[in-house]
Scaffold this motif. Structure first.
Motif, PDB file in Angstrom:
ATOM      1  N   SER A 511       0.831  -1.212   0.000  1.00 30.78           N
ATOM      2  CA  SER A 511       0.000   0.000   0.000  1.00 30.78           C
ATOM      3  C   SER A 511       0.862   1.256   0.000  1.00 30.78           C
ATOM      4  O   SER A 511       0.545   2.232  -0.685  1.00 30.78           O
ATOM      5  N   GLU A 512       1.976   1.242   0.760  1.00 35.47           N
ATOM      6  CA  GLU A 512       2.875   2.390   0.778  1.00 35.47           C
ATOM      7  C   GLU A 512       3.615   2.529  -0.547  1.00 35.47           C
ATOM      8  O   GLU A 512       3.795   3.635  -1.061  1.00 35.47           O
ATOM      9  N   ALA A 513       4.044   1.399  -1.103  1.00 35.33           N
ATOM     10  CA  ALA A 513       4.729   1.432  -2.402  1.00 35.33           C
ATOM     11  C   ALA A 513       3.792   1.986  -3.467  1.00 35.33           C
ATOM     12  O   ALA A 513       4.182   2.811  -4.305  1.00 35.33           O
ATOM     13  N   HIS A 514       2.545   1.550  -3.446  1.00 35.92           N
ATOM     14  CA  HIS A 514       1.539   2.011  -4.409  1.00 35.92           C
ATOM     15  C   HIS A 514       1.300   3.518  -4.256  1.00 35.92           C
ATOM     16  O   HIS A 514       1.221   4.255  -5.253  1.00 35.92           O
ATOM     17  N   ARG A 515       1.202   3.992  -3.013  1.00 36.56           N
ATOM     18  CA  ARG A 515       0.995   5.420  -2.761  1.00 36.56           C
ATOM     19  C   ARG A 515       2.163   6.252  -3.281  1.00 36.56           C
ATOM     20  O   ARG A 515       1.968   7.289  -3.932  1.00 36.56           O
ATOM     21  N   LEU A 516       3.378   5.810  -3.015  1.00 34.26           N
ATOM     22  CA  LEU A 516       4.551   6.559  -3.461  1.00 34.26           C
ATOM     23  C   LEU A 516       4.690   6.545  -4.978  1.00 34.26           C
ATOM     24  O   LEU A 516       5.104   7.541  -5.579  1.00 34.26           O
ATOM     25  N   LEU A 517       4.328   5.434  -5.603  1.00 27.99           N
ATOM     26  CA  LEU A 517       4.366   5.374  -7.067  1.00 27.99           C
ATOM     27  C   LEU A 517       3.379   6.374  -7.674  1.00 27.99           C
ATOM     28  O   LEU A 517       3.694   7.060  -8.652  1.00 27.99           O
ATOM     29  N   LYS A 518       2.187   6.454  -7.101  1.00 29.33           N
ATOM     30  CA  LYS A 518       1.196   7.421  -7.598  1.00 29.33           C
ATOM     31  C   LYS A 518       1.706   8.852  -7.419  1.00 29.33           C
ATOM     32  O   LYS A 518       1.506   9.711  -8.282  1.00 29.33           O
ATOM     33  N   PHE A 519       2.379   9.105  -6.308  1.00 24.68           N
ATOM     34  CA  PHE A 519       2.950  10.429  -6.052  1.00 24.68           C
ATOM     35  C   PHE A 519       4.034  10.766  -7.079  1.00 24.68           C
ATOM     36  O   PHE A 519       4.051  11.862  -7.650  1.00 24.68           O
ATOM     37  N   LEU A 520       4.906   9.813  -7.353  1.00 22.47           N
ATOM     38  CA  LEU A 520       6.009  10.055  -8.288  1.00 22.47           C
ATOM     39  C   LEU A 520       5.528  10.263  -9.716  1.00 22.47           C
ATOM     40  O   LEU A 520       6.225  10.887 -10.523  1.00 22.47           O
ATOM     41  N   GLN A 521       4.336   9.768 -10.038  1.00 15.85           N
ATOM     42  CA  GLN A 521       3.804   9.949 -11.387  1.00 15.85           C
ATOM     43  C   GLN A 521       3.582  11.419 -11.739  1.00 15.85           C
ATOM     44  O   GLN A 521       3.528  11.791 -12.912  1.00 15.85           O
ATOM     45  N   PHE A 522       3.486  12.270 -10.732  1.00 13.92           N
ATOM     46  CA  PHE A 522       3.271  13.694 -10.989  1.00 13.92           C
ATOM     47  C   PHE A 522       4.545  14.390 -11.471  1.00 13.92           C
ATOM     48  O   PHE A 522       4.480  15.510 -11.981  1.00 13.92           O
ATOM     49  N   PHE A 523       5.710  13.740 -11.317  1.00 15.48           N
ATOM     50  CA  PHE A 523       6.989  14.373 -11.636  1.00 15.48           C
ATOM     51  C   PHE A 523       7.552  13.895 -12.967  1.00 15.48           C
ATOM     52  O   PHE A 523       7.530  12.694 -13.265  1.00 15.48           O
ATOM     53  N   GLU A 524       8.070  14.831 -13.735  1.00 15.33           N
ATOM     54  CA  GLU A 524       8.890  14.477 -14.884  1.00 15.33           C
ATOM     55  C   GLU A 524      10.282  14.105 -14.354  1.00 15.33           C
ATOM     56  O   GLU A 524      10.810  14.788 -13.477  1.00 15.33           O
ATOM     57  N   PRO A 525      10.889  13.029 -14.877  1.00 14.81           N
ATOM     58  CA  PRO A 525      12.221  12.639 -14.379  1.00 14.81           C
ATOM     59  C   PRO A 525      13.318  13.498 -14.982  1.00 14.81           C
ATOM     60  O   PRO A 525      13.160  14.069 -16.065  1.00 14.81           O
ATOM     61  N   ILE A 526      14.441  13.600 -14.262  1.00 15.58           N
ATOM     62  CA  ILE A 526      15.604  14.298 -14.804  1.00 15.58           C
ATOM     63  C   ILE A 526      16.842  13.426 -14.669  1.00 15.58           C
ATOM     64  O   ILE A 526      16.925  12.562 -13.799  1.00 15.58           O
ATOM     65  N   THR A 527      17.810  13.649 -15.536  1.00 17.76           N
ATOM     66  CA  THR A 527      19.086  12.934 -15.463  1.00 17.76           C
ATOM     67  C   THR A 527      20.030  13.693 -14.547  1.00 17.76           C
ATOM     68  O   THR A 527      19.741  14.806 -14.110  1.00 17.76           O
ATOM     69  N   TYR A 528      21.169  13.080 -14.265  1.00 19.82           N
ATOM     70  CA  TYR A 528      22.083  13.641 -13.272  1.00 19.82           C
ATOM     71  C   TYR A 528      23.257  14.384 -13.909  1.00 19.82           C
ATOM     72  O   TYR A 528      24.210  14.740 -13.232  1.00 19.82           O
TER      73      TYR A 528
END
Length: 548
Positions: A511-528
């Motif tokens: 349930s926590e993993a699912h919640r955090l995945l949904k949260f991360l979906q709002f962000f565009e990823p960036i490289t380092y």
């Protein structure tokens, strides 16, 4: 959990299921896990499933209660709309509550206005309105938000690119709150709303006594640290996710990384300057403290460099090397060794060692061997010279009992934490705890071979230790260092998502993993590519020029 099975008609709501089990359940639920995914209590069930009700004492239940309060506050503010104040903007957690401004860019609300707003919230609660979940076209939602002046919320929904979005509706008022809320306003049993700084502080129930709201605690240093960063974000036009995502999509995020890193460098330089000034007045020990994954280690290493520039030679020590031998370590209520406790340290020995060092004696420095669980000596000695200073890192650095008897004039205390100021939008803030959890999960996987499930399982105990041993003392710091960076969750996403996707649905942590995945979906990823090797984030992501 009762482990009892009952049969219901197809389409039954979770709150109706709760009513059937109510005699066997001890507390009012805030939400429920349905096949290990957190769902609001108005959710309907259409197939066989396992249900676990979650109460206020859990992090998940607490979040649901606070979100519901935020929804009610938003409705109350829009109904009153006093002096042009028709919208509440939530900024961050502080002083046991949630800080927000009522009317963006408008003067500080008066005590009378805050009183009227609280009374309106109370009336909404007493009317016990049903909170409906609506699925509406995204275009309609975007236009509705724009009419309310909530441009960041509108932009975030538009960026997701979905045809329909879910909203919560209360007596004609709609809002877009990300996560579960309660099914009725009357399920709120207590809260408070008070004037605070230039805005308001929304106070949920006290976890120690849920019949009363939290009491405001004075945290001027934390508030200042939050707003130093928030002022920078506002000046850059990236105080919410949507404009950050746009910069990333346009390939224009390198400057943001450079500015964020420069701000941290300036903070460290300012702290080093103050320590240098205080060193001339007798400060010989710098204590660096903060919660898990706050970046204490990298901060200490970079502070080391700045002090050398100021012609002060630092000597690094860790409080961990002053642990009691394993068999003497106190145990928690479960009977496990409590390494988070202040009393897991050999306090008399630590104090004696510091006193001897400050008196100019040559002293042997211990190393704690975690394999054998005992203190060992490897011949390392220290005799503190006039131009030298000790930097001691550990979670208890701000606890006044740590170096009891050592002159306070010889000690400088620094509190390090990731005080996240980036928000999702005007009504959805980002938890500093989630920020640190993502850091820890990525670091523990990359450098300690630990799966995401291990970090997720440990987090509740870590948080419990922080609330007991760290947060009550943070205002004891001479200076605070905010280690959060505006771009970091977009950077952490690249490594965090694959780890979270490995968590199985049958795992209790799903349930926590699912919640955090949904949260991360709002962000565009960036490289380092544009992140320097000295970046504090490298402590978690890898590629640092420091040795840990």
């Amino acid at each position: 959990m009762t482990k009892e099975k009952l049969t219901f008609e197809c389409g039954v709501t979770l709150i109706d299921v709760y009513e059937a089990f109510r005699p066997d359940l001890k507390s009012l639920p805030m939400n429920a896990k349905v096949n290990n995914i957190t769902r609001p209590l108005n959710r309907r069930l259409y197939r066989n499933c396992t249900v676990e009700f979650i109460d206020y004492t859990t992090d998940s239940g607490f979040r649901t209660y606070v979100r519901t309060l935020a929804l009610i506050l938003g409705k109350a503010a829009q109904e009153l709309a006093l002096n042009g104040r028709g919208n509440v903007v939530f900024e961050h957690a502080v002083s046991n509550g949630y800080y927000c401004v009522w009317g963006k860019g408008l003067p500080t609300p008066t005590h009378d206005e805050v009183k009227r707003l609280k009374e309106k919230m109370q009336a909404i609660i007493e009317n016990d309105h049903t909170i409906h979940t609506l699925r509406i076209p995204t275009e309609e939602a975007v236009e509705y938000l724009k009419t309310l002046g909530r441009d960041s919320s509108a932009a975030l929904l538009a960026q997701k690119g979905r045809c329909y979005v879910d909203s919560y509706e209360v007596d004609g008022y709609q809002d877009f709150i990300y996560g579960s809320v309660l099914p009725r306003t009357g399920m709120i049993w207590t809260f408070d709303l008070v004037p605070y700084e230039e805005g308001l502080l929304l106070l949920p129930p006290d976890p120690e006594d849920i019949s009363r709201p939290q009491k405001v605690i004075s945290q001027p240093k934390a508030f200042k640290a939050f707003h130093g960063h928030l002022s920078l974000l506002k000046s850059l036009g990236v105080e919410d996710i949507a404009p950050l995502n746009q910069r990333i999509r346009d390939g224009k995020y390198a400057e943001l990384i450079t500015i964020a890193e420069a701000m941290q460098e300036k903070q460290i330089a300012d702290i080093a300057e103050e320590i240098t000034r205080r060193h001339a007045d007798g400060v010989r020990i710098v204590l660096v403290a903060g919660p898990s994954s706050s970046g204490k280690t990298t901060f200490s290493k970079r502070l080391h460099t700045h002090l050398q520039i100021n012609l002060i030679k630092p000597y690094a020590l860790s409080l961990d090397d002053f642990f009691l031998d394993r068999e003497s370590t106190p145990r928690d209520e479960k009977g496990d060794y409590d390494f988070e406790s202040l009393y897991a340290l050999d306090l008399p020995y630590l104090r004696e060692t510091m006193t001897r060092i400050l008196s100019g004696q040559r002293v042997q420095i211990p190393t704690f061997d975690f394999i054998s669980g005992s203190r060992i000596f490897r011949g390392e000695e220290i005799e503190l010279k006039e131009e030298e200073i000790l930097i001691i890192e550990g979670i208890h650095g701000l606890n006044p009992d740590l170096l009891q008897g050592v002159p306070d004039s010889s000690i400088f205390r620094v509190y390090v934490s990731a005080l996240t100021t980036l928000s999702m939008d005007e009504h959805n803030w980002i938890s500093t705890s989630d920020n640190r959890l993502l850091r820890r999960m990525v670091r523990d996987s990359k450098f300690r071979g630990a799966p995401a499930t291990k970090s997720l399982k440990m987090w509740a105990d870590v948080r419990r230790g922080e609330r007991k041993w760290i947060f009550p003392y943070q205002e004891n710091a001479d200076m605070m260092f905010n280690s959060a960076m505006l771009y970091e969750i977009a950077a952490l996403k690249v490594q965090a998502e694959p780890l979270l996707l490995q968590v199985k649905e049958s795992d209790p942590c799903y349930s926590e993993a699912h919640r955090l995945l949904k949260f991360l979906q709002f962000f565009e990823p960036i490289t380092y590519n544009h992140m320097p090797p000295t970046s504090l984030l490298r402590e978690f992501l890898g590629g640092s020029s420091f040795t840990y």
